[in-house]
Structure formats: C-alpha cells, structure tokens
Design an enzyme around this catalytic site. Structure first.
Site, PDB file in Angstrom:
ATOM      1  CB  SER A 107      -0.932  -0.064   1.214  1.00  0.00           C
ATOM      2  OG  SER A 107      -1.933   0.897   1.111  1.00  0.00           O
ATOM      3  CG  ASP A 131      -3.190  -4.027  -3.838  1.00  0.00           C
ATOM      4  OD1 ASP A 131      -3.712  -3.204  -4.599  1.00  0.00           O
ATOM      5  OD2 ASP A 131      -3.612  -5.180  -3.674  1.00  0.00           O
ATOM      6  CG  HIS A 170      -5.552  -2.271  -0.265  1.00  0.00           C
ATOM      7  ND1 HIS A 170      -4.561  -2.168  -1.221  1.00  0.00           N
ATOM      8  CD2 HIS A 170      -5.208  -1.405   0.715  1.00  0.00           C
ATOM      9  CE1 HIS A 170      -3.674  -1.269  -0.825  1.00  0.00           C
ATOM     10  NE2 HIS A 170      -4.031  -0.800   0.351  1.00  0.00           N
TER      11      HIS A 170
END
Ligand SMILES: *[C@@H]1O[C@H](CO)[C@@H](O)[C@H](O)[C@H]1NC(C)=O
Length: 371
Positions: free
Chosen positions: A183, A210, A285
C-alpha cells in the site's frame, strides 16, 4: 415518525450491519486442506523461521508497537548501533548467508500485522526486516521514505549484530538486497528506488504489494511517484507488482482503499522492463495481512476495505510470488517465477493473466551483472 428519529434508526441499522459484517470477516477461517496441493512456493518453505523484534533503550518512545506483540517474541537488545526504527525481523534459523528484504507496512498499520506473510517468505531462505513507521502520519510520505533509507543504511553496521542475538549462525548477504512494501509502503519503496532518498546500500529488486500513490487521479500524495507515462520509472532493477481485484471497490461510505489511477495497474504500466504483474481478481487490499490483527488498526483493516472471502489464499499467493520473484532476481533461479507466469492456474487462487515487460533472463541477470 419524527424525521430525526427515523435518521437515528437508519444510522443505528447501518452501524449494526457494519459491525456484524466485520465481526464475521474477522472470524472467517479458511479450510487448510484445500491448500495442500499448491506448489512449494505457496506453502511455508523448508526452513524454520524465527520472528522477533529488535528495539533498544533509545527507542523506548516507540513502545506502542509492543501492544500487539503477544504472538511475537520480543527481546530488548544492547546493540553497538541502534536501528533508527523498531524492527520486526523474520529470519531462517538454519546456519547460512541469506539475501535481505526490507519490508514497509501499509498506512497506519503495524509491522506485526504481516507476521504470517514475513514468516512464509523467511522460511524459503530470506531475512525480512520490517521497520515500524509512525502509526499516524499525514499525507506526505517523505519522512517515511527517509526513515526507510536510514534503516537500509543501518544494515551494514547493525543487522549482523541484531541477528546474532537470536539466530547466531545466520548472516545477511547485503550484496543481495531487495525492498518491498504494501500500500503506502509500496509507494515508499518506490521512493527509495527512484532516488527521493538515496542509500549507501545497493538495492537489486523492488516489490510493490498493491502500491498506492494517493487518493485518486490528480490527488497523488507527496512525493508523487507515478508519472502516468508508460515505462517512465526507469529503475534498471527487476520490479514485481501485485494487485487485489477488489482494491478499487469502496465499502459502505468509505472511499476505495486502492483507487483506480494511482494503484498497481499504474505502477506496472509506469515500470520499465524487467517487470512482472500479478492480479488476484477476487481478493482485497488488506488480504495480505494476518488473520488476527489485534487493536483498532487491525479492526479497521477488516472494515474499511472490501475484502475477499478469507485472507489465507491471498497471503499464501503473495508470499509465494514474492519468493519466486526474489529467487529469480536475487538468486538467478527463475524456475518458480516461470511456472507462476506461464501456468497461473498453479496459484492457490484465481489470477488475471500475468503480465511481463522484458524477459525472465533480464530479471535473473540483475545481481550477476552488478557484482
Ligand atoms: C539520488 O541519486 C540520484 C542519482 O544519482 C540523483 O539524481 C538524486 O537527485 C539523488 N537524490 C537525492 C535526494 O539526493
């Protein structure tokens, strides 16, 4: 009925739905037998891994990270040189010299929420070092990129000593170092390899799980990494990008966790060869993290993002594909990555067709060409 009472009931009903859905998500467990047939990389590797934290008297201000350490052995070490951030380390216990991976956690998350992922990678013969960044941070990620760089700069002076307390026969091979992040942590490691902050250590491969560069198109956070121009991030090192198909889907009233335009698709298309891209269509996610994430941030990880049916398949897939990529980019063995690319049905979950820029040979040439 009075309008405000009606609103109150609607609000209560929404809250109840959120709570019920979330508690169900927290307690959902996957059937382990279904995973038994997956190839080796998608299972724990042959080595027993040890997971431990490293911090020192100088880092007492960071005690917050011990709250969630019930499952992680914790030892306060006297080191000649303190690490610049508290560290969670996953390392094999078998004597040997192993490549090193720096892992940057996601926005406001704890490094300990990734213990299963890190353990899985370490059991295949890697030393994974996950610093704890700030729990709450503003939108500017420059400070975290600088902190990550300072941890890498500490490796030559301090990592061997830190390992010697727990796994004395294990040595870091700093000629084979990769950086990886989830992330916002993915954005941070791209900050390292694009020179936002430079380090004395040579980085030989980069992994974005991600990665997210902001809140949407036109809303990249500082420092912006994506140029939204094909192959513009000319890193000259192998790149792995993974994505979760449900990342762009919002949940309740919350915005998407990995919005379109600033997430994995964009990181991959901006990457230059050699680069590979794997997308798990039916997972979310946060599905990279542990089944059990104690604390408020852990609860948020189940509630704020759209998740898959359970985390285990995504975590095993991601750990496995990272192992395959590191074996290729750091150890010149592309056999597992080749299988993953050209036989995606070998993965323990449904994948979109994997993509590659350049060739597998370019991925395995990286470290050899540079030493
Ligand atoms: C890092 O190194 C690159 C290449 O030498 C350079 O272009 C960049 O300006 C450096 N970044 C910083 C913050 O010094």
């Amino acid at each position: 009925m009075d309008v405000s009472v009606c609103r109150l009931w609607t609000l209560l009903a929404t809250l109840l739905t959120v709570m019920v859905t979330c508690s169900r998500a927290v307690h959902h467990q996957n059937d382990p037998d279904a995973m038994g047939l997956a190839p080796d990389i998608y299972n724990e590797g042959p080595l027993k891994a040890d997971l431990f934290t490293v911090y020192s008297a100088a880092l007492r201000g960071h005690r917050h990270h011990r709250l969630s350490l019930a499952k992680v052995k914790s030892s306060e070490l006297k080191l000649p040189q303190d690490p610049p951030r508290p560290l969670l380390i996953a390392a094999p216990t078998t004597a040997g010299k192993y490549p090193v991976v720096l892992f940057q956690h996601g926005y406001t998350m704890r490094n300990t929420y990734y213990s299963q992922l890190l353990n899985h990678i370490a059991s295949h013969g890697f030393i994974v070092v996950a610093p704890q960044m700030y729990l709450w941070a503003g939108s500017d990620a420059t400070g975290e990129i600088a902190a990550a760089a300072s941890v890498l700069d500490w490796f030559p002076a301090g990592l061997k000593g830190a390992l010697s307390h727990r796994v004395p026969a294990v040595e870091p091979d700093l000629t084979r170092t990769a950086v990886m992040g989830h992330s916002r942590g993915g954005k941070e490691v791209f900050g390292l390899v694009t020179g936002v902050c430079n380090t004395s250590l040579k980085i030989s491969a980069v992994v974005g799980l991600d990665p997210v560069d902001g809140t949407g198109v036109g809303h990249q956070t500082i420092p912006p990494i994506l140029k939204n121009s094909p192959h513009s991030l000319n890193l000259k090192i192998p790149t792995l990008i993974t994505g979760a198909g449900l990342g762009p889907v919002g949940r309740f009233l919350f915005p998407a966790c990995a919005p379109k335009g600033v997430s994995h698709d964009n990181f991959f298309s901006d990457s230059a060869a050699p680069a590979v891209h794997f997308v798990a269509s039916e997972y979310g996610h946060m599905d990279y993290m542990d089944d059990d994430c104690p604390g408020a941030q852990g609860w948020m990880s189940f509630c704020l993002c759209k998740n898959g049916p359970s985390r285990e398949p995504m975590r095993r897939f991601s750990a496995g594909i990272v192992v395959a990529f590191l074996q290729a980019s750091l150890m010149q063995d592309s056999s597992q990555l080749s299988t993953a690319l050209f036989n995606p049905s070998s993965a323990p979950l449904k994948l979109e067709t994997p993509e590659i820029y350049g060739s597998l040979a370019e991925i395995t040439n990286g470290v050899r060409a540079s030493v």
